[in-house]
Design a protein around this motif. Sequence first.
Motif, PDB file in Angstrom:
ATOM      1  N   TYR A  78       0.822  -1.211   0.000  1.00  0.00           N
ATOM      2  CA  TYR A  78       0.000   0.000   0.000  1.00  0.00           C
ATOM      3  C   TYR A  78       0.855   1.258   0.000  1.00  0.00           C
ATOM      4  O   TYR A  78       0.484   2.279  -0.596  1.00  0.00           O
ATOM      5  N   GLN A  79       2.010   1.203   0.656  1.00  0.00           N
ATOM      6  CA  GLN A  79       2.920   2.347   0.613  1.00  0.00           C
ATOM      7  C   GLN A  79       3.394   2.616  -0.814  1.00  0.00           C
ATOM      8  O   GLN A  79       3.477   3.765  -1.258  1.00  0.00           O
ATOM      9  N   GLN A  80       3.703   1.552  -1.536  1.00  0.00           N
ATOM     10  CA  GLN A  80       4.121   1.699  -2.928  1.00  0.00           C
ATOM     11  C   GLN A  80       2.993   2.280  -3.780  1.00  0.00           C
ATOM     12  O   GLN A  80       3.221   3.144  -4.640  1.00  0.00           O
ATOM     13  N   GLN A  81       1.769   1.791  -3.537  1.00  0.00           N
ATOM     14  CA  GLN A  81       0.620   2.320  -4.271  1.00  0.00           C
ATOM     15  C   GLN A  81       0.393   3.799  -3.969  1.00  0.00           C
ATOM     16  O   GLN A  81       0.063   4.584  -4.858  1.00  0.00           O
ATOM     17  N   LEU A  82       0.584   4.167  -2.699  1.00  0.00           N
ATOM     18  CA  LEU A  82       0.400   5.565  -2.305  1.00  0.00           C
ATOM     19  C   LEU A  82       1.433   6.463  -2.967  1.00  0.00           C
ATOM     20  O   LEU A  82       1.108   7.563  -3.433  1.00  0.00           O
ATOM     21  N   GLU A  83       2.663   5.999  -3.034  1.00  0.00           N
ATOM     22  CA  GLU A  83       3.713   6.779  -3.701  1.00  0.00           C
ATOM     23  C   GLU A  83       3.402   6.941  -5.189  1.00  0.00           C
ATOM     24  O   GLU A  83       3.539   8.033  -5.749  1.00  0.00           O
ATOM     25  N   ALA A  84       2.967   5.838  -5.847  1.00  0.00           N
ATOM     26  CA  ALA A  84       2.612   5.907  -7.267  1.00  0.00           C
ATOM     27  C   ALA A  84       1.428   6.856  -7.482  1.00  0.00           C
ATOM     28  O   ALA A  84       1.396   7.634  -8.449  1.00  0.00           O
ATOM     29  N   SER A  85       0.454   6.805  -6.562  1.00  0.00           N
ATOM     30  CA  SER A  85      -0.713   7.682  -6.646  1.00  0.00           C
ATOM     31  C   SER A  85      -0.309   9.143  -6.504  1.00  0.00           C
ATOM     32  O   SER A  85      -0.832  10.026  -7.196  1.00  0.00           O
ATOM     33  N   HIS A  86       0.647   9.407  -5.632  1.00  0.00           N
ATOM     34  CA  HIS A  86       1.141  10.777  -5.428  1.00  0.00           C
ATOM     35  C   HIS A  86       1.794  11.311  -6.703  1.00  0.00           C
ATOM     36  O   HIS A  86       1.555  12.460  -7.105  1.00  0.00           O
ATOM     37  N   GLN A  87       2.604  10.480  -7.341  1.00  0.00           N
ATOM     38  CA  GLN A  87       3.261  10.895  -8.580  1.00  0.00           C
ATOM     39  C   GLN A  87       2.233  11.150  -9.690  1.00  0.00           C
ATOM     40  O   GLN A  87       2.343  12.121 -10.447  1.00  0.00           O
ATOM     41  N   LYS A  88       1.220  10.287  -9.761  1.00  0.00           N
ATOM     42  CA  LYS A  88       0.169  10.458 -10.777  1.00  0.00           C
ATOM     43  C   LYS A  88      -0.633  11.727 -10.519  1.00  0.00           C
ATOM     44  O   LYS A  88      -0.980  12.472 -11.456  1.00  0.00           O
ATOM     45  N   LEU A  89      -0.912  11.993  -9.238  1.00  0.00           N
ATOM     46  CA  LEU A  89      -1.673  13.186  -8.879  1.00  0.00           C
ATOM     47  C   LEU A  89      -0.918  14.457  -9.264  1.00  0.00           C
ATOM     48  O   LEU A  89      -1.518  15.414  -9.771  1.00  0.00           O
ATOM     49  N   LYS A  90       0.385  14.465  -9.057  1.00  0.00           N
ATOM     50  CA  LYS A  90       1.189  15.632  -9.454  1.00  0.00           C
ATOM     51  C   LYS A  90       1.123  15.848 -10.964  1.00  0.00           C
ATOM     52  O   LYS A  90       1.061  16.981 -11.439  1.00  0.00           O
ATOM     53  N   HIS A  91       1.133  14.746 -11.711  1.00  0.00           N
ATOM     54  CA  HIS A  91       1.051  14.842 -13.172  1.00  0.00           C
ATOM     55  C   HIS A  91      -0.303  15.407 -13.604  1.00  0.00           C
ATOM     56  O   HIS A  91      -0.366  16.306 -14.463  1.00  0.00           O
ATOM     57  N   VAL A  92      -1.379  14.890 -12.988  1.00  0.00           N
ATOM     58  CA  VAL A  92      -2.728  15.344 -13.367  1.00  0.00           C
ATOM     59  C   VAL A  92      -2.930  16.809 -12.995  1.00  0.00           C
ATOM     60  O   VAL A  92      -3.601  17.553 -13.721  1.00  0.00           O
ATOM     61  N   GLU A  93      -2.354  17.245 -11.873  1.00  0.00           N
ATOM     62  CA  GLU A  93      -2.467  18.655 -11.477  1.00  0.00           C
ATOM     63  C   GLU A  93      -1.875  19.579 -12.531  1.00  0.00           C
ATOM     64  O   GLU A  93      -2.337  20.710 -12.704  1.00  0.00           O
ATOM     65  N   GLY A  94      -0.875  19.087 -13.242  1.00  0.00           N
ATOM     66  CA  GLY A  94      -0.249  19.897 -14.287  1.00  0.00           C
ATOM     67  C   GLY A  94      -1.076  20.000 -15.559  1.00  0.00           C
ATOM     68  O   GLY A  94      -0.856  20.891 -16.377  1.00  0.00           O
ATOM     69  N   THR A  95      -2.052  19.100 -15.726  1.00  0.00           N
ATOM     70  CA  THR A  95      -2.869  19.106 -16.951  1.00  0.00           C
ATOM     71  C   THR A  95      -4.031  20.087 -16.877  1.00  0.00           C
ATOM     72  O   THR A  95      -4.548  20.523 -17.910  1.00  0.00           O
ATOM     73  N   GLY A  96      -4.470  20.414 -15.658  1.00  0.00           N
ATOM     74  CA  GLY A  96      -5.606  21.325 -15.508  1.00  0.00           C
ATOM     75  C   GLY A  96      -6.955  20.677 -15.749  1.00  0.00           C
ATOM     76  O   GLY A  96      -7.977  21.368 -15.825  1.00  0.00           O
TER      77      GLY A  96
END
Length: 350
Positions: A286-304
Amino acid sequence: MRPSAALGVRALLVVSAVAATSAQAGGKYSRAANEEEAPPPAEFRVARLSQVWAKAQRQLHLSPVKLAELHSDLKIQEKDELSWKKLKAEGLDEDGEKEAKLRRSLNVILAKYGMDGKKDAAQGATNHIKVDWEEDVLDDPRLEKLWNKAKASGRFSEEELAKLWREFRHHREKVHEYNILLETVSRTEDSHKNTVTSAEGGPFEEERLQRKHSELREKQHSIKQGFERLRRVAHQGYDSSNEFEEPRVIDLWDLAKSANFTGEELDSLREELKHFEAKVEKHHHYQQQLEASHQKLKHVEGTGDEAHLSSNRAKHAQLEEKTKELGYKVKKHLQDLSGRISRGLHHNEL
């Protein structure tokens, strides 16, 4: 209708309309407004732990994984402090030893996450999910030398090196916690010497100091065993017949074997440690999933993309809560196992 009566009716209708509009919209003192304006509930029932959590979120640049780990540590601290308050109310901590132990454990948490005011205590800010041995340091020349030998030996696969690195970091954290405990105990003893004479302290105080030193000896024993294991693995590689892989479980099993347990008790502990290791692996997943989710969220924030962003934030929040929950369960189980094995070791000393 007389003019005065008509005027009174019109005034009453206006007041009624205003009241109805206010009720629908939710005025300043409506229930809805009060619910909206009410501050969110505190994260912890112990005020100072809520303050630590708020400060960590506001000032520290911890990854979501480390924040979730801090949350789990504070939950364990909260559980212990609430239990202690009940004991104190019943007059069962007259010597203040349990209270002192709680202060020491909080000091360990603060140091672990770089919140104790010391610049060199920021090692907790790194994300331990990543394989970062090229950038991280072990803060111990013996460990550095042993790690470099193992890395250059060619006997470890990439996956085994990652596992070994976790063991080295775990050992570093154990030494770090031991040093914090040693410093805290030494400070407590110095303070006692300056304020209380030995005659006033008596055998009661002597017994208290013996318990502190017993805890230090236990941690020192664990560190010595851990280093010997690291040296053996670094020189010989992993043995396929090893029962456990998780560093904390290996530590507990080594300590259990050196304690005064019967064969039947050891078999029972072995099975429980297997269950515990499975729980640790689930938490790690779950820690690995949370880290991957964090990276994906940062990417999506950049798309608007607001719709996509909202969906990802909801998923991330769910993962965050699940990781916190599992982290607490792992630390609680570890605490219970450590206590049982510790009692076995103390029985050996009698």
